[in-house]
Design a protein around this motif. Structure first.
Motif, PDB file in Angstrom:
ATOM      1  N   SER A   1       1.083  -1.375  -0.104  1.00 12.99           N
ATOM      2  CA  SER A   1      -0.470   0.325  -0.235  1.00 12.99           C
ATOM      3  C   SER A   1       1.306   0.995  -0.111  1.00 12.99           C
ATOM      4  CB  SER A   1      -1.033   0.290   0.964  1.00 12.99           C
ATOM      5  OG  SER A   1       0.074  -0.042   2.478  1.00 12.99           O
TER       6      SER A   1
ATOM      7  N   GLY B   1      -1.872   6.391   2.610  1.00 16.48           N
ATOM      8  CA  GLY B   1      -3.189   5.388   2.515  1.00 16.48           C
ATOM      9  C   GLY B   1      -3.097   5.943   4.228  1.00 16.48           C
TER      10      GLY B   1
ATOM     11  N   CYS C   1      -4.003   9.164  -2.223  1.00 16.26           N
ATOM     12  CA  CYS C   1      -4.159   8.736  -0.805  1.00 16.26           C
ATOM     13  C   CYS C   1      -5.544   8.322  -0.639  1.00 16.26           C
ATOM     14  CB  CYS C   1      -4.115  10.399  -0.028  1.00 16.26           C
ATOM     15  SG  CYS C   1      -2.784  11.071   0.086  1.00 16.26           S
TER      16      CYS C   1
ATOM     17  N   LYS D   1      -5.335   4.683  -1.554  1.00 24.40           N
ATOM     18  CA  LYS D   1      -3.689   3.556  -1.111  1.00 24.40           C
ATOM     19  C   LYS D   1      -4.956   3.905   0.695  1.00 24.40           C
ATOM     20  CE  LYS D   1      -1.073   2.668  -3.363  1.00 24.40           C
ATOM     21  NZ  LYS D   1      -0.795   1.395  -3.743  1.00 24.40           N
ATOM     22  N   ALA D   2      -5.974   4.509   0.757  1.00 31.71           N
ATOM     23  CA  ALA D   2      -6.066   4.074   2.317  1.00 31.71           C
ATOM     24  C   ALA D   2      -7.322   3.435   1.962  1.00 31.71           C
ATOM     25  CB  ALA D   2      -6.723   5.383   2.961  1.00 31.71           C
TER      26      ALA D   2
END
Length: 258
Positions: free
Chosen positions: A142, A146, A157, A160-161
């Motif tokens: 990841s 994130g 972001c 990836k979160a």
């Protein structure tokens, strides 16, 4: 269940997505060096072919676009036809653009979700039955993006979160099943293509990301985390690894030499 688990003991065959460059390629090389048989998946056959020539019989490949259902299914079928799989290493991913949320390109966001989130999900779902039989591992690369959002990184972001949350929920859902789920979240990693692609081929903007930073992480640093985590005993799950260069405390706190 015991018979299924028995089939995975001693097995060292991994599938690595995004294998043609960056962290994916470095992970392939590191795993082969540790005695793994590795199948690389990526879109660029010329890169995969060269890697196969360099690594010999320990590495095979399938051309695969993880954002395309037919391409992914064809690759998975070929991989599993050749034998069982012990680990799936999800490295395919990328960032497109660095515009503010208010003016960012919807296609950039869509592309990042298709690749970083849905592509990862697709490969996990397709390999999960085989991984359960081998008492295997799902590993996701990841990003610290994130964990801590930053201006201009809205789409990346967010994707990836979502990827990190997917890993965590999968870990919870697999409790009691013979599956490990590992999330590795790198910080600033200097690779040849990541920032270049993000800025549409603008080399000056890409290099500015790393300007003055002493010893940013390399793809090989992350590959070392991958091999270490995978080579723990099957009963040891390295849930999460957050790894940054010493010069980076967070995205907004980076030491740069003047």
């Amino acid at each position: 269940m015991m018979a299924e688990r028995e089939s995975g003991r001693g097995l060292k065959r991994a599938v690595v997505t995004g294998a043609s460059s960056g962290i994916g390629q470095a992970s392939v090389q590191a795993l082969v060096a540790k005695g793994w048989q590795v199948v690389g998946l990526a879109r660029r056959e010329d890169r995969l072919r060269q890697l196969a020539e360099d690594l010999g019989g320990a590495f095979t490949y399938q051309v695969c676009d993880v954002t395309d259902e037919d391409s992914a299914q064809s690759a998975v079928d070929a991989v599993l036809k050749a034998g069982p799989v012990k680990a799936l290493v999800n490295c395919a991913g990328g960032a497109f653009g660095k515009d503010p949320v208010a003016t960012s390109d919807l296609d950039d966001w869509r592309g990042m979700y298709e690749l970083n989130v849905l592509g990862t999900l697709r490969m996990i779902q397709k390999f999960m039955p085989a991984l359960k039989k081998s008492e295997g591992t799902v590993l996701i690369i990841s990003s610290t993006a994130g964990i801590e959002p930053y201006e201009g990184g809205g789409g990346y972001c967010a994707s990836k979160a979502a990827e990190r949350v997917m890993a965590r929920i999968l870990r919870l859902e697999m409790i009691g099943q013979p599956i490990r789920v590992i999330d590795i979240a790198p910080g600033l990693v200097h690779t040849d293509e990541f920032s270049l692609k993000r800025f549409g081929g603008d080399a000056a903007k890409a290099e500015a990301v790393y300007a003055g930073v002493p010893d940013p992480l390399t793809a090989e640093d992350i590959a070392g985390c991958v091999t270490w985590a995978l080579e723990q005993p099957d009963t040891v799950d390295i849930d999460q690894i957050v790894v940054r260069p010493r010069a980076e405390g967070s995205y907004t706190k980076v030491y740069r030499k003047s």
